[in-house]
Design a protein around this motif. Structure first.
Motif, PDB file in Angstrom:
ATOM      1  N   SER A  49       0.850  -1.196   0.000  1.00  0.00           N
ATOM      2  CA  SER A  49       0.000   0.000   0.000  1.00  0.00           C
ATOM      3  C   SER A  49       0.878   1.237   0.000  1.00  0.00           C
ATOM      4  O   SER A  49       2.033   1.196   0.422  1.00  0.00           O
ATOM      5  CB  SER A  49      -0.931   0.012   1.223  1.00  0.00           C
ATOM      6  OG  SER A  49      -0.175   0.148   2.416  1.00  0.00           O
ATOM      7  N   CYS A  50       0.311   2.324  -0.492  1.00  0.00           N
ATOM      8  CA  CYS A  50       1.073   3.568  -0.569  1.00  0.00           C
ATOM      9  C   CYS A  50       0.115   4.719  -0.807  1.00  0.00           C
ATOM     10  O   CYS A  50      -0.855   4.588  -1.559  1.00  0.00           O
ATOM     11  CB  CYS A  50       2.101   3.488  -1.704  1.00  0.00           C
ATOM     12  SG  CYS A  50       3.076   4.987  -1.934  1.00  0.00           S
ATOM     13  N   SER A  51       0.374   5.841  -0.169  1.00  0.00           N
ATOM     14  CA  SER A  51      -0.437   7.035  -0.403  1.00  0.00           C
ATOM     15  C   SER A  51       0.453   8.268  -0.357  1.00  0.00           C
ATOM     16  O   SER A  51       1.407   8.333   0.418  1.00  0.00           O
ATOM     17  CB  SER A  51      -1.556   7.156   0.643  1.00  0.00           C
ATOM     18  OG  SER A  51      -1.024   7.288   1.945  1.00  0.00           O
ATOM     19  N   ALA A  52       0.139   9.229  -1.226  1.00  0.00           N
ATOM     20  CA  ALA A  52       0.919  10.456  -1.308  1.00  0.00           C
ATOM     21  C   ALA A  52      -0.009  11.622  -1.596  1.00  0.00           C
ATOM     22  O   ALA A  52      -0.994  11.481  -2.315  1.00  0.00           O
ATOM     23  CB  ALA A  52       1.981  10.343  -2.394  1.00  0.00           C
ATOM     24  N   ASP A  53       0.312  12.774  -1.045  1.00  0.00           N
ATOM     25  CA  ASP A  53      -0.507  13.967  -1.256  1.00  0.00           C
ATOM     26  C   ASP A  53      -0.436  14.410  -2.712  1.00  0.00           C
ATOM     27  O   ASP A  53       0.649  14.582  -3.268  1.00  0.00           O
ATOM     28  CB  ASP A  53      -0.006  15.110  -0.358  1.00  0.00           C
ATOM     29  CG  ASP A  53      -0.295  14.860   1.110  1.00  0.00           C
ATOM     30  OD1 ASP A  53      -1.256  14.121   1.390  1.00  0.00           O
ATOM     31  OD2 ASP A  53       0.432  15.390   1.961  1.00  0.00           O
ATOM     32  N   GLY A  54      -1.606  14.589  -3.312  1.00  0.00           N
ATOM     33  CA  GLY A  54      -1.678  15.145  -4.650  1.00  0.00           C
ATOM     34  C   GLY A  54      -1.323  14.205  -5.777  1.00  0.00           C
ATOM     35  O   GLY A  54      -1.273  14.619  -6.927  1.00  0.00           O
ATOM     36  N   LEU A  55      -1.075  12.927  -5.481  1.00  0.00           N
ATOM     37  CA  LEU A  55      -0.708  11.975  -6.524  1.00  0.00           C
ATOM     38  C   LEU A  55      -1.918  11.167  -6.925  1.00  0.00           C
ATOM     39  O   LEU A  55      -2.516  10.471  -6.100  1.00  0.00           O
ATOM     40  CB  LEU A  55       0.397  11.040  -6.032  1.00  0.00           C
ATOM     41  CG  LEU A  55       0.964  10.044  -7.054  1.00  0.00           C
ATOM     42  CD1 LEU A  55       1.537  10.800  -8.251  1.00  0.00           C
ATOM     43  CD2 LEU A  55       2.058   9.199  -6.419  1.00  0.00           C
ATOM     44  N   SER A  56      -2.294  11.255  -8.176  1.00  0.00           N
ATOM     45  CA  SER A  56      -3.475  10.566  -8.676  1.00  0.00           C
ATOM     46  C   SER A  56      -3.325   9.066  -8.536  1.00  0.00           C
ATOM     47  O   SER A  56      -2.310   8.489  -8.900  1.00  0.00           O
ATOM     48  CB  SER A  56      -3.705  10.918 -10.150  1.00  0.00           C
ATOM     49  OG  SER A  56      -4.798  10.204 -10.657  1.00  0.00           O
ATOM     50  N   GLY A  57      -4.349   8.426  -7.983  1.00  0.00           N
ATOM     51  CA  GLY A  57      -4.327   6.976  -7.849  1.00  0.00           C
ATOM     52  C   GLY A  57      -3.467   6.488  -6.712  1.00  0.00           C
ATOM     53  O   GLY A  57      -3.123   5.314  -6.634  1.00  0.00           O
ATOM     54  N   ALA A  58      -3.066   7.379  -5.804  1.00  0.00           N
ATOM     55  CA  ALA A  58      -2.140   6.987  -4.757  1.00  0.00           C
ATOM     56  C   ALA A  58      -2.822   6.248  -3.626  1.00  0.00           C
ATOM     57  O   ALA A  58      -2.221   5.427  -2.957  1.00  0.00           O
ATOM     58  CB  ALA A  58      -1.429   8.226  -4.197  1.00  0.00           C
ATOM     59  N   ASN A  59      -4.093   6.557  -3.362  1.00  0.00           N
ATOM     60  CA  ASN A  59      -4.769   5.946  -2.226  1.00  0.00           C
ATOM     61  C   ASN A  59      -5.462   4.646  -2.630  1.00  0.00           C
ATOM     62  O   ASN A  59      -6.413   4.653  -3.389  1.00  0.00           O
ATOM     63  CB  ASN A  59      -5.809   6.925  -1.661  1.00  0.00           C
ATOM     64  CG  ASN A  59      -5.146   8.164  -1.112  1.00  0.00           C
ATOM     65  OD1 ASN A  59      -4.297   8.072  -0.245  1.00  0.00           O
ATOM     66  ND2 ASN A  59      -5.525   9.322  -1.634  1.00  0.00           N
ATOM     67  N   ARG A  60      -4.984   3.551  -2.098  1.00  0.00           N
ATOM     68  CA  ARG A  60      -5.572   2.246  -2.356  1.00  0.00           C
ATOM     69  C   ARG A  60      -5.486   1.394  -1.108  1.00  0.00           C
ATOM     70  O   ARG A  60      -4.569   1.523  -0.307  1.00  0.00           O
ATOM     71  CB  ARG A  60      -4.841   1.533  -3.496  1.00  0.00           C
ATOM     72  CG  ARG A  60      -5.259   2.031  -4.878  1.00  0.00           C
ATOM     73  CD  ARG A  60      -4.892   0.985  -5.899  1.00  0.00           C
ATOM     74  NE  ARG A  60      -5.365   1.361  -7.219  1.00  0.00           N
ATOM     75  CZ  ARG A  60      -5.333   0.564  -8.258  1.00  0.00           C
ATOM     76  NH1 ARG A  60      -4.860  -0.656  -8.133  1.00  0.00           N
ATOM     77  NH2 ARG A  60      -5.771   0.960  -9.435  1.00  0.00           N
TER      78      ARG A  60
END
Length: 247
Positions: free
Chosen positions: A162-173
Motif C-alpha cells: 500500500s502507498c499514499s501520497a498527497d496530490g498523486l493521482s491513484g495513490a490511495n488504495r
C-alpha cells in the motif's frame, strides 16, 4: 568614402558584439530550464547487524533502511514487503529432494526434503514507511528473525502493498487490493550495493544524471561557440566584400 567605411565598421562591431553576448546567454537559459522532474523514492538497506543469544547463536538481524523521496509529492505512508531468496539453500533442498525421490522411486516435485520442512527458502519482512516529505529522507530500523543475515546485503525483491501520497493521482488504495496500477507504488526504486550512489548521500539527481547534465551543458557551450565563430567569419567575409565595393 572614409566616413562611409567608418560608419559601416562601427555597425559591424555592434553586430559582432550582439552575437557574442547572445551566445553567452544561451547556455544560461538552457541551464535554467534543465530540470527533470524525477518522481521516485529511492531506498537502500544498510548496517546489517547480527543479534546473538546468550549461547552466541545468531537468532535475528537488525538492519536500517533509508528512504529518500526524490519526488515533488509528500509520501503519507507506505507498506513494503521485502523478500530475499537463499539460492544456496535452494540448491541443498533440490539435491535432497532428488535423493529422496530416487530412493522412494517417486516424482521429485511431489517430495519434500528435511531442510525444506524445517527451513524456509526465503527470508521476508514487512516494512512500514512513515511520512516522507518531498526531497527529504528518513531512516528506519527493523529486525528480522533469521540467522541468515548475509542475505540482507543481497538484492531484495520487494512488493509495495500500500502507498499514499498527497496530490498523486491513484495513490490511495487499500492494502488488500493489488497495487500494480498504483502510481505511488511504482515510485519506489531499490538501490543495491552495486550502485555507486549506495555509498553516497542521496541527492535530487543521481551522480550519473549529474555528470550527464554537466557534459550536455559543456557540449552545448562548445556547439554555440563554434556556431558563433562560423557566423563571425561569414559576416567578416561579407563585410570585407562590401567595404571593398564602397566608392
Amino acid at each position: 568614402m572614409n566616413i562611409n567605411k567608418k560608419v559601416f565598421g562601427l555597425a559591424l562591431s555592434l553586430l559582432l558584439a550582439t552575437n557574442i553576448s547572445s551566445a553567452g546567454a544561451a547556455p544560461a537559459a538552457a541551464a535554467a530550464g534543465d530540470s527533470d522532474n524525477v518522481e521516485e523514492v529511492l531506498f537502500k538497506i544498510h548496517d546489517v547487524t547480527p543479534v546473538k543469544n546468550r549461547d552466541g547463536e545468531v537468532i535475528a538481524c537488525d538492519f536500517n533502511t533509508t528512504f529518500y523521496n526524490r519526488s515533488s509529492y509528500n509520501i503519507k505512508e507506505a507498506l513494503l514487503d521485502f523478500a530475499w531468496k537463499d539460492a544456496s539453500l535452494e540448491e541443498v533442498i533440490n539435491e535432497e529432494k532428488e535423493e529422496d525421490a530416487a530412493k522412494q522411486n517417486r516424482n521429485v516435485n511431489r517430495s519434500y526434503s528435511e531442510t525444506e520442512r524445517r527451513t524456509s527458502k526465503d527470508v521476508s519482512v514487512m516494512i512500514e514507511v512513515p511520512s516522507v516529505k518531498s526531497y527529504k529522507q528518513v531512516t528506519i530500523n527493523n529486525r528480522i528473525n533469521t540467522d541468515r543475515c548475509f542475505l540482507l546485503i543481497e538484492k531484495v525483491d520487494f512488493n509495495v502493498k500500500s502507498c499514499s501520497a498527497d496530490g498523486l493521482s491513484g495513490a490511495n488504495r487499500s492494502a488488500r487490493r493489488s497495487s500494480q496500477g498504483n502510481a505511488c507504488s511504482r515510485m519506489f526504486k531499490y538501490v543495491s550495493p552495486e550502485d555507486a550512489q549506495y555509498y553516497l548521500d542521496f541527492k535530487e539527481i543521481t551522480p550519473d544524471e549529474e555528470k550527464a547534465r554537466e557534459d550536455a551543458k559543456k557540449q552545448e557551450s562548445k556547439d554555440e561557440a563554434e556556431s558563433i565563430y562560423a557566423k563571425t567569419v561569414e559576416t567578416l567575409g561579407a563585410a570585407g566584400s562590401i567595404i571593398s565595393g564602397i566608392k
